[in-house]
Write a protein that holds these residues in place. Structure first.
Motif, mmCIF file in Angstrom:
data_model
loop_
_atom_site.group_PDB
_atom_site.id
_atom_site.type_symbol
_atom_site.label_atom_id
_atom_site.label_comp_id
_atom_site.label_asym_id
_atom_site.label_seq_id
_atom_site.Cartn_x
_atom_site.Cartn_y
_atom_site.Cartn_z
ATOM 1 N N LEU B 189 -6.341 4.317 10.964
ATOM 2 C CA LEU B 189 -6.052 4.043 9.738
ATOM 3 C C LEU B 189 -4.252 3.269 9.809
ATOM 4 C CD1 LEU B 189 -6.337 6.546 7.493
ATOM 5 C CD2 LEU B 189 -4.083 8.229 8.693
ATOM 6 N N GLY B 190 -3.537 2.912 10.848
ATOM 7 C CA GLY B 190 -2.776 2.460 10.440
ATOM 8 C C GLY B 190 -3.480 0.917 10.096
ATOM 9 N N ARG B 191 -4.918 0.305 10.761
ATOM 10 C CA ARG B 191 -4.997 -1.103 10.295
ATOM 11 C C ARG B 191 -5.098 -0.129 8.631
ATOM 12 N NH1 ARG B 191 -8.036 -4.446 14.436
ATOM 13 N NH2 ARG B 191 -6.606 -3.968 15.778
ATOM 14 N N ALA B 192 -5.531 0.094 8.027
ATOM 15 C CA ALA B 192 -6.006 0.470 7.105
ATOM 16 C C ALA B 192 -4.636 0.857 5.661
ATOM 17 C CB ALA B 192 -6.658 2.168 6.434
ATOM 18 N N ILE B 193 -3.735 1.020 6.898
ATOM 19 C CA ILE B 193 -2.339 0.713 5.863
ATOM 20 C C ILE B 193 -1.312 -0.748 6.387
ATOM 21 C CG2 ILE B 193 0.186 1.275 6.172
ATOM 22 C CD1 ILE B 193 -1.056 3.983 7.182
ATOM 23 N N GLU B 194 -1.328 -0.659 6.931
ATOM 24 C CA GLU B 194 -1.465 -2.698 7.441
ATOM 25 C C GLU B 194 -2.376 -3.730 6.121
ATOM 26 O OE1 GLU B 194 -1.671 -3.097 11.379
ATOM 27 O OE2 GLU B 194 -2.724 -4.898 11.143
ATOM 28 N N GLY B 195 -3.847 -3.382 5.843
ATOM 29 C CA GLY B 195 -4.369 -4.061 4.887
ATOM 30 C C GLY B 195 -4.291 -3.390 3.635
ATOM 31 N N ARG B 196 -3.337 -2.562 3.285
ATOM 32 C CA ARG B 196 -3.936 -2.479 1.861
ATOM 33 C C ARG B 196 -3.732 -3.414 0.920
ATOM 34 N NH1 ARG B 196 1.623 -2.191 4.134
ATOM 35 N NH2 ARG B 196 3.662 -2.678 2.988
ATOM 36 N N ARG B 197 -4.144 -3.236 0.139
ATOM 37 C CA ARG B 197 -4.127 -3.827 -1.275
ATOM 38 C C ARG B 197 -3.827 -3.358 -2.684
ATOM 39 N NH1 ARG B 197 -8.933 -4.960 -2.756
ATOM 40 N NH2 ARG B 197 -10.369 -3.091 -2.184
ATOM 41 N N ASP B 198 -3.466 -4.421 -3.344
ATOM 42 C CA ASP B 198 -3.299 -3.946 -4.707
ATOM 43 C C ASP B 198 -3.832 -3.531 -5.636
ATOM 44 O OD1 ASP B 198 -0.690 -5.278 -4.741
ATOM 45 O OD2 ASP B 198 -0.219 -6.508 -4.799
ATOM 46 N N VAL B 199 -4.090 -2.167 -6.218
ATOM 47 C CA VAL B 199 -4.637 -2.274 -7.351
ATOM 48 C C VAL B 199 -4.256 -1.626 -8.760
ATOM 49 C CG1 VAL B 199 -5.802 -0.857 -5.506
ATOM 50 C CG2 VAL B 199 -3.899 -0.010 -7.447
#
Lengths: 199, 199
Positions: B189-199
């Motif tokens: 989850l931490g990595r997912a937040i870190e790697g968040r992208r624009d939508v």
């Protein structure tokens, strides 16, 4: 990918034909083979061919063997006056594991199942009657699976054997109803043999 | 019983040597073989031998093949400027199933793992550097597993490739599609937040 490695795909299909092996397991097994030494794979192939060529039904009891007679029938210490009737060879293996039964077997290779068109002449029923009726057999223990077909078969056998003066017994309901002998634990199976009753 | 049918026991042991096959399953498979036609068993044995004899590593990428080069390397439509680095052949199969990747592969056949004594010279690392450094490769996607060893390996590869002017990328981390956030572990989850992208 594996779809494009023809020989891997073929091997995986072969594993997939075995009972109870799904597509993913079959592929994993095929990969396992690739990791083996070539000599080990040759040994595996030889074991396949040999098992198929050598193993046949024992002419006396229908159990499997790679000798002339099966290991039980050729064992002089076993009591030939006591026959345990089973559906298949797996049941013989299960009962042998308990080391409690000292008699011999009769493998029916099936059960009577009118709904599936399996009549008594399609299983080794006649052979059983001939064997049990020759005067030397004291008791027949019916160890068909505790399923409706297994029960029907037990009743049918009993009806034919009793007039011949043979004591007919049935495994006690120590084995859970609706299950398969192959999966019964050894203690349960031991109790079931001990508590067998008249039918 | 089966202990006394030598050839059945032998066959069952062979199945038992395959990865993930237990004793009971092995015996069930051996029984399956006995129920097959003799010709089918011979075909099975041939498939074993052939797969072992024909399948080898692709000299270019290390993927498995029974041809000279693997099906990916010999496919002229694949982009040779884009290399996906994976730990093993199973990963190639997984990625090929997606049908999204149009580049080629490089199979390391392991990951760097100092604790297990696996140094870079024990995997196909040097071959990767040679291949990626020949000037024709634009990008290397590192798709080692998201495990500590996979991370170490990714970092090591990146350190060697970047000075060669090759773009190095890593598979995105995040929550698996179709899963529930409630069950995602904290690191993911931490990595997912870190790697968040624009939508």
């Amino acid at each position: 990918m594996a779809d494009y490695i023809e020989s891997l795909q073929k091997l995986s299909e072969q594993f997939g034909r075995l009972q109870g092996v799904g597509r993913k397991s079959a592929m994993r097994m095929a990969f396992s083979v690739l990791e083996m030494e070539e000599s080990a794979v040759e040994e595996f192939a030889r074991a396949l061919i040999e098992a198929k060529q050598l193993i046949h039904e024992c002419p006396i009891c229908g159990n499997l063997t790679d000798k002339e007679e099966c290991s039980v029938c050729s064992d002089l210490s076993r009591d030939r006056g006591l026959i345990c009737v089973v559906e298949d060879v797996k049941a013989v293996m299960s009962i042998e594991k308990v080391r409690e039964f000292k008699g011999v077997y009769h493998v029916l290779h099936g059960v009577i199942s009118p709904i599936n068109g399996i009549t008594p002449d399609k299983i080794r029923f006649r052979e059983l009657i001939e064997r049990a009726g020759d005067g030397s057999v004291r008791e027949v223990i019916i160890a068909t699976n505790p399923t409706p077909d297994g029960e029907v078969t037990a009743g049918y056998i009993s009806k034919y054997l009793k007039p011949l003066g043979v004591k007919v017994t049935r495994l006690a309901y120590g084995v859970p109803v609706g299950s398969d002998l192959e999966y019964a634990d050894e203690v349960t199976l031991g109790r079931a043999i001990e508590g067998r009753r008249d039918v």
